[in-house]
Design a protein around this motif. Structure first.
Motif, PDB file in Angstrom:
ATOM      1  N   LEU A   5       0.867  -1.048  -0.028  1.00 31.07           N
ATOM      2  CA  LEU A   5       0.211   0.133  -0.246  1.00 31.07           C
ATOM      3  C   LEU A   5       1.265   1.483   0.011  1.00 31.07           C
ATOM      4  O   LEU A   5       1.720   1.150   0.794  1.00 31.07           O
ATOM      5  CB  LEU A   5      -0.146   0.395   0.932  1.00 31.07           C
ATOM      6  CG  LEU A   5      -1.864   1.191   2.015  1.00 31.07           C
ATOM      7  CD1 LEU A   5      -3.025   1.206   0.627  1.00 31.07           C
ATOM      8  CD2 LEU A   5      -2.502   1.190   3.193  1.00 31.07           C
ATOM      9  N   VAL A   7       0.960   4.767   1.000  1.00 29.21           N
ATOM     10  CA  VAL A   7       0.514   6.196   2.435  1.00 29.21           C
ATOM     11  C   VAL A   7       1.571   7.454   1.569  1.00 29.21           C
ATOM     12  O   VAL A   7       2.761   7.513   0.754  1.00 29.21           O
ATOM     13  CB  VAL A   7       1.026   5.723   3.200  1.00 29.21           C
ATOM     14  CG1 VAL A   7      -0.297   4.412   3.688  1.00 29.21           C
ATOM     15  CG2 VAL A   7       1.687   5.961   3.848  1.00 29.21           C
ATOM     16  N   THR A   8       0.799   8.421   2.311  1.00 29.02           N
ATOM     17  CA  THR A   8       1.597   9.776   1.694  1.00 29.02           C
ATOM     18  C   THR A   8       1.955  10.064   3.109  1.00 29.02           C
ATOM     19  O   THR A   8       2.133   8.969   4.392  1.00 29.02           O
ATOM     20  CB  THR A   8       0.808  11.338   1.992  1.00 29.02           C
ATOM     21  OG1 THR A   8      -0.509  11.392   2.949  1.00 29.02           O
ATOM     22  CG2 THR A   8       0.100  10.532  -0.104  1.00 29.02           C
ATOM     23  N   GLN A  11       0.367  11.218   6.631  1.00 27.01           N
ATOM     24  CA  GLN A  11      -0.123   9.211   7.121  1.00 27.01           C
ATOM     25  C   GLN A  11       0.552   8.917   8.034  1.00 27.01           C
ATOM     26  O   GLN A  11      -0.509   8.020   8.765  1.00 27.01           O
ATOM     27  CB  GLN A  11      -0.811   8.228   5.816  1.00 27.01           C
ATOM     28  CG  GLN A  11      -2.119   8.718   4.746  1.00 27.01           C
ATOM     29  CD  GLN A  11      -2.504   8.121   4.211  1.00 27.01           C
ATOM     30  OE1 GLN A  11      -1.889   8.464   2.651  1.00 27.01           O
ATOM     31  NE2 GLN A  11      -3.188   7.445   4.777  1.00 27.01           N
ATOM     32  N   ILE A  17       0.179   4.399  11.397  1.00 26.88           N
ATOM     33  CA  ILE A  17      -0.109   4.773   9.847  1.00 26.88           C
ATOM     34  C   ILE A  17      -1.284   4.996   9.752  1.00 26.88           C
ATOM     35  O   ILE A  17      -2.495   3.849  10.268  1.00 26.88           O
ATOM     36  CB  ILE A  17       0.536   3.253   8.935  1.00 26.88           C
ATOM     37  CG1 ILE A  17       1.815   2.376   9.067  1.00 26.88           C
ATOM     38  CG2 ILE A  17      -0.379   4.340   7.094  1.00 26.88           C
ATOM     39  CD1 ILE A  17       2.280   3.715   8.685  1.00 26.88           C
ATOM     40  N   LEU A  19      -4.343   5.105   7.832  1.00 27.53           N
ATOM     41  CA  LEU A  19      -5.627   4.358   7.048  1.00 27.53           C
ATOM     42  C   LEU A  19      -6.435   5.915   6.456  1.00 27.53           C
ATOM     43  O   LEU A  19      -7.335   6.064   7.266  1.00 27.53           O
ATOM     44  CB  LEU A  19      -6.077   3.620   7.669  1.00 27.53           C
ATOM     45  CG  LEU A  19      -4.321   1.730   7.303  1.00 27.53           C
ATOM     46  CD1 LEU A  19      -5.342   0.823   8.016  1.00 27.53           C
ATOM     47  CD2 LEU A  19      -4.036   1.902   6.123  1.00 27.53           C
ATOM     48  N   GLN A  20      -6.817   6.052   5.236  1.00 30.62           N
ATOM     49  CA  GLN A  20      -7.534   6.615   4.979  1.00 30.62           C
ATOM     50  C   GLN A  20      -9.163   5.789   4.303  1.00 30.62           C
ATOM     51  O   GLN A  20      -8.373   4.085   4.413  1.00 30.62           O
ATOM     52  CB  GLN A  20      -7.990   7.396   3.389  1.00 30.62           C
ATOM     53  CG  GLN A  20      -6.884   8.413   3.369  1.00 30.62           C
ATOM     54  CD  GLN A  20      -5.818   8.752   1.709  1.00 30.62           C
ATOM     55  OE1 GLN A  20      -5.976   7.894   0.741  1.00 30.62           O
ATOM     56  NE2 GLN A  20      -4.912   9.363   1.432  1.00 30.62           N
ATOM     57  N   GLN A  23      -8.827   2.768   1.909  1.00 36.22           N
ATOM     58  CA  GLN A  23      -8.066   2.328   2.192  1.00 36.22           C
ATOM     59  C   GLN A  23      -7.933   1.265   3.046  1.00 36.22           C
ATOM     60  O   GLN A  23      -7.552   0.312   3.025  1.00 36.22           O
ATOM     61  CB  GLN A  23      -6.119   2.490   2.747  1.00 36.22           C
ATOM     62  CG  GLN A  23      -5.621   3.598   1.729  1.00 36.22           C
ATOM     63  CD  GLN A  23      -4.550   5.062   1.878  1.00 36.22           C
ATOM     64  OE1 GLN A  23      -4.137   4.548   3.164  1.00 36.22           O
ATOM     65  NE2 GLN A  23      -4.280   4.964   1.154  1.00 36.22           N
ATOM     66  N   VAL A  41       3.657  -1.707   3.561  1.00 34.39           N
ATOM     67  CA  VAL A  41       3.770   0.199   3.412  1.00 34.39           C
ATOM     68  C   VAL A  41       4.459   0.489   2.586  1.00 34.39           C
ATOM     69  O   VAL A  41       5.807   1.027   3.385  1.00 34.39           O
ATOM     70  CB  VAL A  41       3.359   0.851   4.719  1.00 34.39           C
ATOM     71  CG1 VAL A  41       3.500   3.025   4.686  1.00 34.39           C
ATOM     72  CG2 VAL A  41       2.172   0.385   4.951  1.00 34.39           C
ATOM     73  N   ASN A  43       6.372   5.284   1.161  1.00 36.98           N
ATOM     74  CA  ASN A  43       5.712   6.495   0.997  1.00 36.98           C
ATOM     75  C   ASN A  43       5.726   7.103  -0.137  1.00 36.98           C
ATOM     76  O   ASN A  43       5.877   7.627  -0.204  1.00 36.98           O
ATOM     77  CB  ASN A  43       6.880   7.322   2.296  1.00 36.98           C
ATOM     78  CG  ASN A  43       7.993   7.069   1.915  1.00 36.98           C
ATOM     79  OD1 ASN A  43       8.239   6.400   1.680  1.00 36.98           O
ATOM     80  ND2 ASN A  43       8.637   8.225   2.903  1.00 36.98           N
TER      81      ASN A  43
END
Lengths: 241, 241
Positions: A5, A7-8, A11, A17, A19-20, A23, A41, A43
């Motif tokens: 995954l 992530v920015t 996050q 982390i 998660l949105q 996500q 994860v 970035n």
């Protein structure tokens, strides 16, 4: 194999982390992970962690040192092809290790991309980076004119190539062998044209901006195939052992 | 640039090309040629003529000696990818100079192609050969099992490679440099797997059939990208000057 995954940076907070919503939904419903299950994860900027799913999001277990990245940042300047061709280019060249894609509006470009397109392209880059297990997500730049792109490139003293069909110039492979033999430069730019080829004005501009003309072989490649071939050659020239 | 048309051997009688109804319609209505206008005819087997449109079909003006073909007949054995992925493979690898595509039904192949598919694939090969200005139309073989394909390949004493993801074997580029250095073999086979990769049984069969395991780099390529990259490397290794 663990699910990956992207992530920015925002996050990530200490070892948590955030998660949105989408996500988390995707991880639980589609990938079917439960609490305590692991996933990876990244970035998108080179860092990579093993993460555990918890009721509150993700918890970093350990930092991973895997590296599938090329030691060179390749920018492909690609005259936008017809239809959805640029999506295929993003998918394939992301798998092949591209660092940045600069879509070009050339004199013969038929496509006028909407701003929605850029978002869609960036989503494809993320998905392809995940699937090909990269640590970096290639940056998809907003489309600009050939003139602007070549002028900017002119300021960089790095190897710059422009591919031509029906040309008597040596093959890209010839220059890669030469230019990568002693040491690998930090950056490189390769420009490929659209269906109708470059105009005379564009060629003159490229040469004035220190681009080396190269051939990609005797046959006539489509705008989609040229950047995929170019990226295949660069990654092989470097990982050739 | 003249329009290119592929015809069968049966359509050629002395210096006359008997055009099919659809071909004549396409030339006159879509390409907008009139009587006395020229176009190029290839028979897909290496011959090539400049032809004049007449009320009775085509009339050969002269034989052309152009040659955009590789001096090696490369067969790509490709485990069928999901969806329409094989169509992209035909397009790109035809442009890159492939001689034959052998679709494989592997243990992990999801697609079960209909017989209609084969016709469609062959039509795409013809169109791509025309567009990339080749003299030969690659042969698209009917799909067969991995076992059958590897057993047949075993009888040929030519370079045979099989690509693996997550492998510590040397890169295809390494073997090409080695195997093409002194002379170019007449034929070569490269096999690439489907989304899930090869099964252990398939790998064992390949090795028993004298295939050399090769890597295509550190990243995980889709089933569509692997044969395109492989064909890029072969054509560049040969046209590299």
């Amino acid at each position: 194999m663990l699910y990956r995954l992207v992530v920015t940076q925002e996050q990530i907070e200490d070892n948590i982390i955030h998660l949105q919503k989408e996500q988390e939904h995707y991880l639980r419903r589609v990938v079917r992970l439960n609490n305590e299950d692991n996933f990876i994860v990244i970035n998108g900027q080179g860092s990579c962690w093993k993460v555990k799913l918890t009721p509150h999001g993700g918890e970093i277990i350990e930092s991973l040192t895997e590296n599938r990245e090329l030691p060179i940042a390749v920018t492909l300047m690609v005259a936008l092809p017809k239809g959805n061709g640029f999506e295929d280019i993003i998918r394939c060249t992301t798998e092949l290790g591209v660092n940045q894609l600069q879509p070009l509006i050339s004199d013969r470009t038929l496509l006028k991309p909407s701003t929605n397109k850029l978002q869609r392209w960036r989503k494809i880059a993320i998905e392809s980076a995940e699937q090909s297990e990269r640590q970096i997500v290639p940056y998809i730049a907003p489309p600009i004119s050939v003139n602007e792109a070549f002028t900017t490139a002119n300021k960089l003293t790095i190897p710059k190539y422009i591919a031509f069909a029906r040309s008597s110039t040596p093959h890209l492979q010839y220059f890669l062998t030469k230019d990568l033999s002693s040491s690998v430069p930090a950056q490189m730019i390769i420009a490929t044209g659209c269906e109708g080829g470059w105009t005379t004005k564009e060629v003159e501009k490229a040469i004035a901006c220190q681009f080396q003309e190269v051939s990609l072989g005797k046959r006539i490649l489509r705008a989609v195939t040229a950047p995929i071939m170019a990226m295949s050659l660069v990654s092989s020239a470097i990982e050739n052992n």
